[in-house]
Design an enzyme around this catalytic site. Structure first.
Site, PDB file in Angstrom:
ATOM      1  CG  HIS A 112      38.351  38.399  44.250  1.00  0.00           C
ATOM      2  ND1 HIS A 112      37.528  37.564  43.517  1.00  0.00           N
ATOM      3  CD2 HIS A 112      37.533  39.053  45.114  1.00  0.00           C
ATOM      4  CE1 HIS A 112      36.272  37.719  43.912  1.00  0.00           C
ATOM      5  NE2 HIS A 112      36.251  38.618  44.902  1.00  0.00           N
ATOM      6  CG  HIS A 134      32.395  39.431  42.081  1.00  0.00           C
ATOM      7  ND1 HIS A 134      33.242  40.478  41.897  1.00  0.00           N
ATOM      8  CD2 HIS A 134      32.603  38.986  43.360  1.00  0.00           C
ATOM      9  CE1 HIS A 134      33.932  40.671  43.016  1.00  0.00           C
ATOM     10  NE2 HIS A 134      33.570  39.789  43.922  1.00  0.00           N
ATOM     11  CD  GLU A 138      30.560  34.938  45.423  1.00  0.00           C
ATOM     12  OE1 GLU A 138      30.084  35.975  44.899  1.00  0.00           O
ATOM     13  OE2 GLU A 138      31.091  34.928  46.564  1.00  0.00           O
ATOM     14  CG  ASP A 165      34.649  40.169  51.229  1.00  0.00           C
ATOM     15  OD1 ASP A 165      34.681  41.385  51.022  1.00  0.00           O
ATOM     16  OD2 ASP A 165      34.147  39.352  50.427  1.00  0.00           O
TER      17      ASP A 165
HETATM   18  N1  HPA Z   1      30.620  38.402  46.042  1.00  0.00           N
HETATM   19  C1  HPA Z   1      29.858  39.410  45.653  1.00  0.00           C
HETATM   20  N2  HPA Z   1      29.961  40.616  46.176  1.00  0.00           N
HETATM   21  C2  HPA Z   1      30.859  40.829  47.128  1.00  0.00           C
HETATM   22  C3  HPA Z   1      31.681  39.824  47.563  1.00  0.00           C
HETATM   23  C4  HPA Z   1      31.559  38.535  46.984  1.00  0.00           C
HETATM   24  O1  HPA Z   1      32.248  37.552  47.311  1.00  0.00           O
HETATM   25  N3  HPA Z   1      32.463  40.354  48.528  1.00  0.00           N
HETATM   26  C5  HPA Z   1      32.141  41.659  48.630  1.00  0.00           C
HETATM   27  N4  HPA Z   1      31.158  41.945  47.787  1.00  0.00           N
HETATM   28 ZN    ZN Z   2      34.516  39.300  45.775  1.00  0.00          ZN
END
Ligand code: HPA
Ligand code: ZN
Length: 340
Positions: free
Chosen positions: A19, A199, A202, A281
């Site tokens: 990831h 995703h 989160e 990131d």
């Molecule tokens: N979440 C959603 N979108 C994203 C993320 C993330 O952590 N990083 C880059 N795009």
């Molecule tokens: Zn991500």
């Protein structure tokens, strides 16, 4: 970190990263260099001023800055340089295999050709394999804040490059953009033979994780933190061996967790879930994969066996073949047995 022995163990531990957004590996120094190369005027006068802006209260705060940063990426060489910088870092951190996201819509919306993006990234990935011995796969993410039709167009753009793309994913602003919004395009991607990830959980609830599994039929969940509140879902994830790609420093930076001491990773690991540790990131969240391993090892008091299990999970949860997985799993066993 307070335990240098554990830091050394982590550094040499063979591992996969599952990831990581390539646009999220754009370090401020390279961002400034590319802005200069492409004659782009930045909002921030210095690298230091830009770094000061990297303070986020939630996912959207981060995304606003992340999409702005991506504007400096213009040519094939820019995408090559970005990817090559990540691969060198990965190699130095014991990463043997990386499955890397890219966000084509972020670039095509600015008039950059899909081919420019993917050719630059793939040329670096080939060099990474040849020169560094780091294997890799590419995952194309759809931006979930955009309409499904835009994702369909992106999938069409990708078809001529099918050999270079292992899977499709779903990222960007989660709340209000549930997985079901992309049911049709994921179904088409599956029919085209792509692996599927998304995703979920989160900032969204565990319902988003359920939807990603039941409606999108994903092979893997990115993040998935919210699953911890739903015992039945944890059982499903465990029974189906669906990997979760957890990103601890990202979760801390975006306030998904209050602090790392209360991160659900350890509970999930001890329940036997296929959880992995990743950087998301790294240029924005203060650490690459090893800094993530170190941070959770300290906050959750994880020992060598638990860290080795996380590394094994990263191989198991990858899209490598069974034979490739076996080779990497053996190298982890060998490393652990010989580490003193
Ligand atoms: N979440 C959603 N979108 C994203 C993320 C993330 O952590 N990083 C880059 N795009
Ligand atoms: Zn991500």
């Amino acid at each position: 970190m307070s335990n240098p022995k554990l830091a050394e163990f982590i550094k040499g531990l063979p591992k996969a990263e599952l990831h990581v957004h390539i646009e999220g590996t754009l370090e401020p120094e390279l961002l400034f260099e590319l802005a200069k190369r492409n004659h782009i005027k930045l909002k921030y006068p210095t690298v230091e001023a830009l770094k000061e802006a990297y303070s986020f209260n939630n996912l959207q705060d981060f995304l606003d800055i992340y999409y702005e940063g991506a504007n400096v990426l213009q040519t094939e060489q820019d995408f090559y340089d970005l990817t090559w910088a990540y691969l060198q870092k990965a190699k130095a951190q014991g990463i043997v295999h990386a499955e890397i996201f890219f966000d084509p819509q972020t670039h095509t919306a600015r008039g950059i050709d899909f081919a420019t993006v993917i050719n630059g990234i793939c040329r670096a990935l080939q060099d990474g394999e040849k020169q560094l011995g780091v294997t890799s796969k590419l995952i194309m993410c759809f931006l979930r804040h955009l309409v499904e039709l835009s994702a369909f167009r992106t999938l069409d753009d990708a078809l001529p490059f099918k050999e270079q793309i292992a899977g499709v994913g779903l990222d960007s602003s989660e709340r209000g953009n549930p997985p079901s919004k992309f049911a049709n395009v994921f179904s088409k991607a599956q029919a085209e033979g792509f692996k599927l990830v998304a995703h979920a959980g989160e900032e969204g609830t565990s319902d988003y994780v359920r939807e990603a599994i039941d409606t999108l039929k994903v092979d893997r969940i990115d993040h998935g933190n919210a699953s911890v509140n739903d015992e039945h879902l944890l059982e499903v994830l465990n029974a189906k061996r669906i990997p979760l790609t957890i990103c601890p420093l990202s979760n801390k930076a975006l306030k998904v967790v209050e602090n790392l001491e209360c991160h659900p990773l350890k509970k999930m690991l001890h329940k036997g879930l296929l959880v992995t540790v990743n950087s998301d990131d790294p240029a924005y969240f203060g650490g690459y994969v090893n800094e993530n391993y170190e941070a959770v090892s300290k906050a959750l008091m994880l020992g060598q066996d638990e860290l080795a299990q996380l590394a094994k999970n990263s191989i198991d949860g990858s899209f490598l073949t069974a034979a490739e997985k076996e080779k990497y799993l053996n190298s982890i066993e060998h490393y652990c047995a010989s580490f003193v």
